[in-house]
Motif scaffolding. Structure first.
Motif, PDB file in Angstrom:
ATOM      1  N   LEU A 126      13.198   3.226 -14.060  1.00  0.00           N
ATOM      2  CA  LEU A 126      14.558   2.692 -14.089  1.00  0.00           C
ATOM      3  C   LEU A 126      15.091   2.621 -15.513  1.00  0.00           C
ATOM      4  N   TRP A 127      14.349   1.959 -16.392  1.00  0.00           N
ATOM      5  CA  TRP A 127      14.844   1.693 -17.730  1.00  0.00           C
ATOM      6  C   TRP A 127      14.597   2.826 -18.718  1.00  0.00           C
ATOM      7  N   ALA A 128      13.457   3.494 -18.619  1.00  0.00           N
ATOM      8  CA  ALA A 128      13.113   4.527 -19.599  1.00  0.00           C
ATOM      9  C   ALA A 128      13.546   5.921 -19.156  1.00  0.00           C
ATOM     10  N   LYS A 129      13.444   6.198 -17.857  1.00  0.00           N
ATOM     11  CA  LYS A 129      13.727   7.540 -17.365  1.00  0.00           C
ATOM     12  C   LYS A 129      15.099   7.685 -16.720  1.00  0.00           C
ATOM     13  N   GLY A 130      15.817   6.567 -16.598  1.00  0.00           N
ATOM     14  CA  GLY A 130      17.190   6.667 -16.122  1.00  0.00           C
ATOM     15  C   GLY A 130      17.346   6.893 -14.636  1.00  0.00           C
ATOM     16  N   TYR A 131      16.327   6.613 -13.844  1.00  0.00           N
ATOM     17  CA  TYR A 131      16.466   6.684 -12.398  1.00  0.00           C
ATOM     18  C   TYR A 131      17.091   5.365 -11.926  1.00  0.00           C
ATOM     19  N   LEU A 184       0.968  -4.960  -9.864  1.00  0.00           N
ATOM     20  CA  LEU A 184       1.675  -4.928 -11.143  1.00  0.00           C
ATOM     21  C   LEU A 184       2.135  -3.520 -11.478  1.00  0.00           C
ATOM     22  N   MET A 185       1.296  -2.536 -11.210  1.00  0.00           N
ATOM     23  CA  MET A 185       1.652  -1.155 -11.515  1.00  0.00           C
ATOM     24  C   MET A 185       2.822  -0.678 -10.656  1.00  0.00           C
ATOM     25  N   ILE A 186       2.889  -1.135  -9.430  1.00  0.00           N
ATOM     26  CA  ILE A 186       4.031  -0.781  -8.587  1.00  0.00           C
ATOM     27  C   ILE A 186       5.322  -1.244  -9.256  1.00  0.00           C
ATOM     28  N   VAL A 187       5.313  -2.464  -9.772  1.00  0.00           N
ATOM     29  CA  VAL A 187       6.495  -3.010 -10.448  1.00  0.00           C
ATOM     30  C   VAL A 187       6.745  -2.286 -11.762  1.00  0.00           C
ATOM     31  N   TRP A 188       5.704  -2.088 -12.559  1.00  0.00           N
ATOM     32  CA  TRP A 188       5.891  -1.490 -13.881  1.00  0.00           C
ATOM     33  C   TRP A 188       6.319  -0.023 -13.796  1.00  0.00           C
ATOM     34  N   VAL A 189       5.763   0.714 -12.847  1.00  0.00           N
ATOM     35  CA  VAL A 189       6.176   2.111 -12.677  1.00  0.00           C
ATOM     36  C   VAL A 189       7.649   2.176 -12.295  1.00  0.00           C
ATOM     37  N   THR A 190       8.064   1.275 -11.421  1.00  0.00           N
ATOM     38  CA  THR A 190       9.466   1.229 -11.010  1.00  0.00           C
ATOM     39  C   THR A 190      10.383   0.926 -12.192  1.00  0.00           C
ATOM     40  N   ASN A 234       0.836  -1.203   0.000  1.00  0.00           N
ATOM     41  CA  ASN A 234       0.000   0.000   0.000  1.00  0.00           C
ATOM     42  C   ASN A 234       0.870   1.251   0.000  1.00  0.00           C
ATOM     43  N   ILE A 235       1.900   1.215   0.832  1.00  0.00           N
ATOM     44  CA  ILE A 235       2.841   2.333   0.886  1.00  0.00           C
ATOM     45  C   ILE A 235       3.564   2.461  -0.454  1.00  0.00           C
ATOM     46  N   GLY A 236       3.906   1.306  -1.046  1.00  0.00           N
ATOM     47  CA  GLY A 236       4.522   1.324  -2.360  1.00  0.00           C
ATOM     48  C   GLY A 236       3.624   1.962  -3.406  1.00  0.00           C
ATOM     49  N   LEU A 237       2.332   1.692  -3.306  1.00  0.00           N
ATOM     50  CA  LEU A 237       1.373   2.288  -4.243  1.00  0.00           C
ATOM     51  C   LEU A 237       1.350   3.808  -4.093  1.00  0.00           C
ATOM     52  N   LEU A 238       1.355   4.288  -2.863  1.00  0.00           N
ATOM     53  CA  LEU A 238       1.375   5.734  -2.617  1.00  0.00           C
ATOM     54  C   LEU A 238       2.665   6.359  -3.143  1.00  0.00           C
ATOM     55  N   LEU A 239       3.787   5.647  -2.969  1.00  0.00           N
ATOM     56  CA  LEU A 239       5.061   6.134  -3.492  1.00  0.00           C
ATOM     57  C   LEU A 239       5.041   6.170  -5.021  1.00  0.00           C
ATOM     58  N   ALA A 240       4.427   5.152  -5.633  1.00  0.00           N
ATOM     59  CA  ALA A 240       4.324   5.116  -7.098  1.00  0.00           C
ATOM     60  C   ALA A 240       3.502   6.296  -7.607  1.00  0.00           C
ATOM     61  N   ILE A 241       2.419   6.591  -6.912  1.00  0.00           N
ATOM     62  CA  ILE A 241       1.586   7.739  -7.292  1.00  0.00           C
ATOM     63  C   ILE A 241       2.380   9.026  -7.158  1.00  0.00           C
ATOM     64  N   GLY A 242       3.097   9.158  -6.026  1.00  0.00           N
ATOM     65  CA  GLY A 242       3.917  10.354  -5.823  1.00  0.00           C
ATOM     66  C   GLY A 242       4.989  10.491  -6.887  1.00  0.00           C
ATOM     67  N   LEU A 243       5.607   9.373  -7.272  1.00  0.00           N
ATOM     68  CA  LEU A 243       6.644   9.400  -8.305  1.00  0.00           C
ATOM     69  C   LEU A 243       6.066   9.812  -9.650  1.00  0.00           C
ATOM     70  N   LEU A 244       4.920   9.245 -10.008  1.00  0.00           N
ATOM     71  CA  LEU A 244       4.284   9.581 -11.286  1.00  0.00           C
ATOM     72  C   LEU A 244       3.877  11.049 -11.346  1.00  0.00           C
ATOM     73  N   LEU A 245       3.423  11.590 -10.226  1.00  0.00           N
ATOM     74  CA  LEU A 245       2.949  12.973 -10.204  1.00  0.00           C
ATOM     75  C   LEU A 245       4.090  13.979 -10.167  1.00  0.00           C
ATOM     76  N   THR A 246       5.169  13.662  -9.444  1.00  0.00           N
ATOM     77  CA  THR A 246       6.223  14.643  -9.199  1.00  0.00           C
ATOM     78  C   THR A 246       7.563  14.324  -9.854  1.00  0.00           C
ATOM     79  N   ARG A 247       7.795  13.044 -10.150  1.00  0.00           N
ATOM     80  CA  ARG A 247       9.076  12.577 -10.689  1.00  0.00           C
ATOM     81  C   ARG A 247      10.245  12.799  -9.728  1.00  0.00           C
ATOM     82  N   LYS A 248       9.981  12.985  -8.465  1.00  0.00           N
ATOM     83  CA  LYS A 248      11.048  13.206  -7.489  1.00  0.00           C
ATOM     84  C   LYS A 248      11.768  11.898  -7.188  1.00  0.00           C
TER      85      LYS A 248
END
Length: 244
Positions: free
Chosen positions: A151-156, A141-147, A86-100
């Motif tokens: 990693l692979w497309a955005k270079g984080y 699945l989205m938690i994994v795919w966003v990560t 659940n926390i991972g999902l919130l982090l994924a949302i935060g990452l998608l929204l802010t890219r931080k």
């Protein structure tokens, strides 16, 4: 029986059933797609897709809580968004929204060590085509795919300090989770007992020793994943889009 209904009489989930294998195949195929198309996905035009994905995750999570409330199964001890995924999902949302990058650093290890394990050995009651089936696997699945996308497309990518950050993050949350478990008679993070369904925790010893095993495993696997990724990226000139 409606797919959005309450009773699971017609939706009993069986691990490694046809529906579960289908999810695993989809997971591998999309992972492969992201890697194979990482250069195309690095294009800035995908920014709208990031925001739409974040919105979809917010909506499905809200819908899940509404479903639990409607069917009178929402409880403090098991329904708050406090599990690591659940926390991972919130982090994924935060990452998608802010890219931080801080969101990515914490999400990376939770996704690869937590969400991946949950997909392989899901603690799930409802099978396809029930809403809870879709919610569980879509979120994980989205938690994994966003990560993997970042990693692979955005270079984080994580650094050694990322390992320290995630270990500190989890251990700072630990006292609060223990308190909530006691106050609400909950079992968040499986700190009071193991999941009833088979999981890798069955290999980590009895209570409470499996908790210490989990802690050691977190540190060990995080370091291994970071080291493997560091070797893989050695000489790679990619830099993250956001360093804060």
């Amino acid at each position: 029986m409606e797919w959005f209904g309450h009773s699971n009489q017609d939706f009993d989930f069986d691990m490694f059933s046809a529906s579960h294998y289908t999810i695993l195949v989809i997971c591998v195929l999309v992972n492969t797609f992201i890697f194979a198309n990482r250069k195309k996905l690095s294009d800035e035009r995908w920014r709208k897709a990031e925001l739409v994905t974040a919105l979809s995750l917010i909506l499905i999570e809200i819908t899940n809580h509404l479903w639990m409330y409607k069917h009178a199964v929402w409880k403090l001890g098991r329904s708050m968004p406090l599990e690591l995924c659940n926390i991972g999902l919130l982090l994924a949302i935060g990452l998608l929204l802010t890219r931080k990058k801080i969101y990515f650093e914490l999400l990376f290890f939770i996704a690869l060590l937590g969400a991946t394990q949950a997909i392989i050995t899901p603690a799930l009651t409802y099978d396809f085509p029930h809403f809870r089936f879709f919610h569980f696997f879509y979120a994980h699945l989205m938690i994994v795919w966003v990560t993997l996308y970042f990693l692979w497309a955005k270079g984080y990518y994580p650094t050694f300090s990322s390992v320290i950050k995630v270990v500190l993050f989890i251990n700072l949350l630990l006292p609060a989770i223990l308190f909530i478990n006691k106050a609400a008679d909950g079992n968040y993070w499986f700190l009071r007992h193991k999941p009833k369904s088979p999981s890798f925790m069955d290999l980590l010893g009895p209570y409470p020793w499996y908790i210490l095993s989990l802690e050691s495993l977190l540190v060990f696997l995080s370091l291994i994943v970071w080291l493997c990724l560091r070797i893989w990226l050695k000489g790679d000139k990619r830099t993250s889009f956001s360093e804060s």
